[in-house]
Design a protein around this motif. Structure first.
Motif, PDB file in Angstrom:
ATOM      1  N   GLU A 149      38.324  47.368  29.738  1.00  0.00           N
ATOM      2  CA  GLU A 149      37.139  47.334  30.597  1.00  0.00           C
ATOM      3  C   GLU A 149      36.859  45.948  31.167  1.00  0.00           C
ATOM      4  O   GLU A 149      36.280  45.816  32.237  1.00  0.00           O
ATOM      5  N   THR A 150      37.241  44.902  30.423  1.00  0.00           N
ATOM      6  CA  THR A 150      36.877  43.535  30.823  1.00  0.00           C
ATOM      7  C   THR A 150      38.096  42.624  30.855  1.00  0.00           C
ATOM      8  O   THR A 150      37.954  41.403  30.782  1.00  0.00           O
ATOM      9  N   SER A 151      39.265  43.181  30.996  1.00  0.00           N
ATOM     10  CA  SER A 151      40.520  42.447  30.832  1.00  0.00           C
ATOM     11  C   SER A 151      40.878  41.619  32.064  1.00  0.00           C
ATOM     12  O   SER A 151      40.325  41.802  33.150  1.00  0.00           O
ATOM     13  N   PRO A 152      41.845  40.722  31.914  1.00  0.00           N
ATOM     14  CA  PRO A 152      42.330  39.962  33.067  1.00  0.00           C
ATOM     15  C   PRO A 152      42.862  40.853  34.187  1.00  0.00           C
ATOM     16  O   PRO A 152      42.724  40.504  35.370  1.00  0.00           O
ATOM     17  N   GLU A 153      43.468  41.988  33.842  1.00  0.00           N
ATOM     18  CA  GLU A 153      43.995  42.887  34.874  1.00  0.00           C
ATOM     19  C   GLU A 153      42.882  43.452  35.755  1.00  0.00           C
ATOM     20  O   GLU A 153      43.032  43.537  36.976  1.00  0.00           O
ATOM     21  N   ILE A 154      41.758  43.827  35.131  1.00  0.00           N
ATOM     22  CA  ILE A 154      40.626  44.334  35.914  1.00  0.00           C
ATOM     23  C   ILE A 154      40.066  43.220  36.784  1.00  0.00           C
ATOM     24  O   ILE A 154      39.764  43.416  37.971  1.00  0.00           O
ATOM     25  N   ALA A 155      39.927  42.039  36.215  1.00  0.00           N
ATOM     26  CA  ALA A 155      39.403  40.901  36.968  1.00  0.00           C
ATOM     27  C   ALA A 155      40.285  40.572  38.167  1.00  0.00           C
ATOM     28  O   ALA A 155      39.791  40.295  39.274  1.00  0.00           O
ATOM     29  N   THR A 156      41.590  40.619  37.975  1.00  0.00           N
ATOM     30  CA  THR A 156      42.518  40.328  39.067  1.00  0.00           C
ATOM     31  C   THR A 156      42.415  41.363  40.169  1.00  0.00           C
ATOM     32  O   THR A 156      42.494  41.032  41.369  1.00  0.00           O
ATOM     33  N   ALA A 157      42.223  42.625  39.797  1.00  0.00           N
ATOM     34  CA  ALA A 157      42.068  43.683  40.800  1.00  0.00           C
ATOM     35  C   ALA A 157      40.796  43.477  41.617  1.00  0.00           C
ATOM     36  O   ALA A 157      40.784  43.665  42.841  1.00  0.00           O
ATOM     37  N   VAL A 158      39.713  43.073  40.962  1.00  0.00           N
ATOM     38  CA  VAL A 158      38.469  42.771  41.679  1.00  0.00           C
ATOM     39  C   VAL A 158      38.689  41.587  42.609  1.00  0.00           C
ATOM     40  O   VAL A 158      38.269  41.604  43.779  1.00  0.00           O
ATOM     41  N   GLN A 159      39.347  40.576  42.123  1.00  0.00           N
ATOM     42  CA  GLN A 159      39.619  39.380  42.917  1.00  0.00           C
ATOM     43  C   GLN A 159      40.377  39.721  44.193  1.00  0.00           C
ATOM     44  O   GLN A 159      40.015  39.270  45.295  1.00  0.00           O
ATOM     45  N   ALA A 160      41.413  40.539  44.076  1.00  0.00           N
ATOM     46  CA  ALA A 160      42.234  40.895  45.237  1.00  0.00           C
ATOM     47  C   ALA A 160      41.442  41.702  46.257  1.00  0.00           C
ATOM     48  O   ALA A 160      41.577  41.497  47.472  1.00  0.00           O
ATOM     49  N   GLY A 161      40.583  42.598  45.780  1.00  0.00           N
ATOM     50  CA  GLY A 161      39.793  43.407  46.705  1.00  0.00           C
ATOM     51  C   GLY A 161      38.794  42.582  47.485  1.00  0.00           C
ATOM     52  O   GLY A 161      38.636  42.742  48.702  1.00  0.00           O
ATOM     53  N   LEU A 162      38.111  41.668  46.812  1.00  0.00           N
ATOM     54  CA  LEU A 162      37.100  40.860  47.485  1.00  0.00           C
ATOM     55  C   LEU A 162      37.717  39.871  48.473  1.00  0.00           C
ATOM     56  O   LEU A 162      37.073  39.472  49.456  1.00  0.00           O
ATOM     57  N   LYS A 163      38.949  39.488  48.239  1.00  0.00           N
ATOM     58  CA  LYS A 163      39.622  38.555  49.145  1.00  0.00           C
ATOM     59  C   LYS A 163      39.709  39.122  50.553  1.00  0.00           C
ATOM     60  O   LYS A 163      39.629  38.376  51.544  1.00  0.00           O
ATOM     61  N   GLN A 164      39.844  40.439  50.676  1.00  0.00           N
ATOM     62  CA  GLN A 164      39.961  41.081  51.990  1.00  0.00           C
ATOM     63  C   GLN A 164      38.680  40.921  52.810  1.00  0.00           C
ATOM     64  O   GLN A 164      38.709  41.038  54.038  1.00  0.00           O
ATOM     65  N   ALA A 165      37.574  40.656  52.127  1.00  0.00           N
ATOM     66  CA  ALA A 165      36.293  40.472  52.819  1.00  0.00           C
ATOM     67  C   ALA A 165      35.940  39.000  52.984  1.00  0.00           C
ATOM     68  O   ALA A 165      34.809  38.676  53.354  1.00  0.00           O
ATOM     69  N   GLY A 166      36.897  38.125  52.709  1.00  0.00           N
ATOM     70  CA  GLY A 166      36.639  36.694  52.852  1.00  0.00           C
ATOM     71  C   GLY A 166      35.920  36.088  51.668  1.00  0.00           C
ATOM     72  O   GLY A 166      35.330  35.004  51.777  1.00  0.00           O
ATOM     73  N   ILE A 167      35.968  36.770  50.529  1.00  0.00           N
ATOM     74  CA  ILE A 167      35.321  36.263  49.323  1.00  0.00           C
ATOM     75  C   ILE A 167      36.408  35.745  48.385  1.00  0.00           C
ATOM     76  O   ILE A 167      37.246  36.503  47.900  1.00  0.00           O
ATOM     77  N   THR A 168      36.394  34.448  48.142  1.00  0.00           N
ATOM     78  CA  THR A 168      37.373  33.840  47.247  1.00  0.00           C
ATOM     79  C   THR A 168      36.809  33.838  45.829  1.00  0.00           C
ATOM     80  O   THR A 168      35.725  33.299  45.585  1.00  0.00           O
ATOM     81  N   VAL A 169      37.547  34.458  44.933  1.00  0.00           N
ATOM     82  CA  VAL A 169      37.071  34.609  43.560  1.00  0.00           C
ATOM     83  C   VAL A 169      37.891  33.744  42.612  1.00  0.00           C
ATOM     84  O   VAL A 169      39.115  33.888  42.519  1.00  0.00           O
ATOM     85  N   LYS A 170      37.219  32.827  41.917  1.00  0.00           N
ATOM     86  CA  LYS A 170      37.850  32.069  40.852  1.00  0.00           C
ATOM     87  C   LYS A 170      37.634  32.833  39.552  1.00  0.00           C
ATOM     88  O   LYS A 170      36.513  33.236  39.237  1.00  0.00           O
ATOM     89  N   LEU A 171      38.706  33.065  38.790  1.00  0.00           N
ATOM     90  CA  LEU A 171      38.604  33.813  37.541  1.00  0.00           C
ATOM     91  C   LEU A 171      38.371  32.864  36.372  1.00  0.00           C
ATOM     92  O   LEU A 171      39.083  31.881  36.199  1.00  0.00           O
ATOM     93  N   GLU A 172      37.358  33.171  35.577  1.00  0.00           N
ATOM     94  CA  GLU A 172      37.051  32.407  34.375  1.00  0.00           C
ATOM     95  C   GLU A 172      37.292  33.315  33.168  1.00  0.00           C
ATOM     96  O   GLU A 172      36.463  34.175  32.846  1.00  0.00           O
ATOM     97  N   GLY A 173      38.448  33.156  32.537  1.00  0.00           N
ATOM     98  CA  GLY A 173      38.778  33.959  31.370  1.00  0.00           C
ATOM     99  C   GLY A 173      38.362  33.255  30.092  1.00  0.00           C
ATOM    100  O   GLY A 173      38.702  32.092  29.878  1.00  0.00           O
TER     101      GLY A 173
END
Length: 575
Positions: free
Chosen positions: A421-445
């Motif tokens: 539910e809270t894994s790096p894989e889920i975070a990476t998927a969110v990051q990739a989706g938001l990038k398409q809208a011009g939102i740069t996501v830095k991941l803090e694991g």
């Protein structure tokens, strides 16, 4: 976060497991929850006898009804501890209903739902043949307040009059005046506030009877006195090995919910997911009559199962009321701006998130905070329609209106643990989706303990993080209130209202719904409240989990309710 059962990582496939799955085994069983109870497992009508083996990762620790955090009967504990009420032992949605257990009904409420009265059935006995009385239930509840027996569901401390200061019978032999036992079969509860969900709470093991003369305090877990169909004959390694045998004084006449087919139930824990699934797939020796209550199949394993019809027939599917979501802290910029939160909601790519969670067999996309089950009051809505892959154009439009026309940089906090539910894989998927809208996501694991400490600490809570919530029983109350009731904001402890929402209208509506004892009417109000809160974009619902679990080839009568989402061991028979 509260939930009835641990979600074991989907990523557990190994070469050994794959080889076992390819081998397959003959059987037939349910492919989805809701199949007929007689359809699960080995052919033929269920009958009494034999040994059922339970293979689990997590040991059944603290096997004391005061310390167990279970509701609805709770699988293994349900075999030893009966409670005032329990869950209906049926497949699918029928299994979300609360029904009588030790009591003759689910409780009689006062007009304001602040007083609840129960009458015990005739002929109830412990394993030693002595009668079960209302005083035993009162004592069982009171000992759950003792600091040395902590760990159980916390609701009674908040709900019962005087519960907030009571320290248990070892320090205060007088007991709680808010629990009355006018005679041996009657028990009355006086609550501080209206609680229409009290019959659900009465399924928790704190409502199991405990004879005062047999109470051994912290050692009670070694040999708790059974009120259910089985008694404990061995408990080693703090629940790593739990051996149960028939309770000769249990009467099926007083217990219409538990079938108790096997003579013996042997619970073996401390195993890895890979080993459990390999043994269930191979189904050799005692493992042919084995099940698990806490270990799922992973994507690679499911792919192998799909190629073997006989093995696939031994996979049960379950749904537990839980939602995985993105949580905003509006106290942190730029998430204080509703347009920014809405933009992120529009930009989310749920298809990639579901794939990261193991695919559509293991996760269902969510647009509502409440789980997609009627019992919770589920009301479909999608206030920020992102489609399957995100609405980047709408997100960019809102960002421009919010003053971020050149894009936005944000941080997403997640756990580094392989907890899907809270894994790096889920975070990476969110990051990739938001990038398409011009939102740069830095991941803090963060390491899992640090992650949990951060997200539940008001002073340290990040602005955006992955979260999940599972209900203690299938109702909107334990789902919405801890997350959105402003009076449940905890500033010096574990806080779950991470949006720190304190809206008098929301608080008042929660109080109003809690007065309703008609669960259908209450559900409709919970659904409407969920939709109203959802308009504020305080969370972004991502997905609801799906359980896929194997059973041995000689297991029959598989029942999986939508209350727990896992196989009900009280219904299983073995060949």
């Amino acid at each position: 976060m509260r939930r009835q059962f641990p979600l074991i990582s989907r990523r557990v496939a190994t070469a050994a497991v794959t080889a076992a799955l390819i081998g397959g085994a003959a059987a037939c069983g349910p492919e989805k929850s809701g199949d007929g109870a007689q359809g699960g497992g080995a052919q033929g009508a269920p009958h009494k006898g034999g040994t059922l083996t339970v293979l689990n990762r997590e040991p059944q620790q603290d096997f004391d009804p005061a310390r167990l955090y279970t509701s609805g009967g709770g699988n293994i504990p349900s075999l030893v501890f009966r409670t005032l009420t329990t869950r209906n032992r049926e497949n699918g949605a029928e299994g979300t209903k609360v029904v009588p257990d030790l009591a003759t009904d689910t409780g009689r409420a006062s007009e304001d739902a602040k007083v609840w009265t129960y009458t015990l059935k005739d002929g109830l006995k412990y394993e030693d043949g002595s009668p079960i009385t209302s005083a035993d239930i009162k004592y069982g509840i009171e000992r759950s307040f003792a600091p040395e027996l902590s760990g159980g569901a916390p609701y009674l401390r908040d709900w019962l009059v005087g519960g907030d200061t009571y320290q248990g019978p070892y320090k205060d032999a007088k007991g709680l005046d808010s629990i009355e036992t006018p005679d041996a079969r009657t028990i009355v509860f006086h609550l501080r506030k209206s609680e229409g969900d009290f019959p659900f709470l009465a399924t928790s093991t704190q409502f199991a009877p405990v004879p005062k003369a047999k109470d051994t305090g912290t050692k009670y877990e070694e040999h708790p006195v059974s009120s259910g169909p089985y008694k404990v004959v061995k408990n080693t390694g703090d629940g790593e090995r739990l051996l149960l045998e028939r309770n000769p004084n249990w009467s099926e006449e007083t217990d219409k919910e538990r079938h108790a087919y096997p003579d013996t139930i042997d619970v073996k824990a401390g195993l890895s997911s890979a080993v459990i699934n390999q043994r269930l797939a191979s189904a050799q020796g005692a493992d042919a009559a084995a099940v698990t209550t806490d270990t799922n199949l992973g994507p690679a394993e499911l792919a192998q199962v799909a190629g073997d019809p006989k093995l696939a027939a031994r996979v049960g599917t379950g749904h537990f009321g839980q939602t995985s979501y993105l949580a905003f802290n509006p106290k942190v910029k730029p998430f204080d701006d509703p347009k920014v939160r809405a933009a992120i909601s529009y930009a989310i790519n749920r298809t990639s998130v579901v794939n990261a969670a193991g695919g559509s067999s293991l996760a269902e996309p969510a647009t509502t905070f409440l789980p997609n089950q009627k019992s919770f009051g589920y009301t479909p809505y999608d206030h920020f329609p992102a489609g399957k892959t995100g609405n980047a154009d709408k997100a960019k439009e809102l960002l421009k209106e919010a003053g971020h026309g050149d894009g936005l940089e944000i941080t997403l906090t997640h756990s580094t643990a392989q907890d899907f539910e809270t894994s790096p894989e889920i975070a990476t998927a969110v990051q990739a989706g938001l990038k398409q809208a011009g939102i740069t996501v830095k991941l803090e694991g963060l390491e899992d303990n640090d992650y949990k400490e951060r997200i539940h600490n008001v002073a340290k809570q990040p602005g955006l993080f992955l979260a999940h919530w599972g209900a203690d029983w299938p109702s909107g109350g334990p789902f919405l209130a801890p997350i959105f009731d402003g009076r449940q904001i905890v500033k010096d402890g574990a806080n779950f209202n991470t949006a720190q929402l304190d809206d008098p209208k929301v608080n008042d509506e929660i109080d109003a719904i809690n007065k309703i004892t008609d669960l259908g009417a209450a559900g409709r109000r919970w659904g409407a409240l969920d939709s109203a809160i959802g308009e504020q974009a305080l969370t972004v619902p991502l997905f609801h989990p799906v359980y896929k679990r194997l059973v041995g080839k000689d297991v029959k009568n598989v029942v999986i309710s939508d209350w727990t989402g896992v196989l009900d061991v009280s219904q299983v028979a073995v060949k």
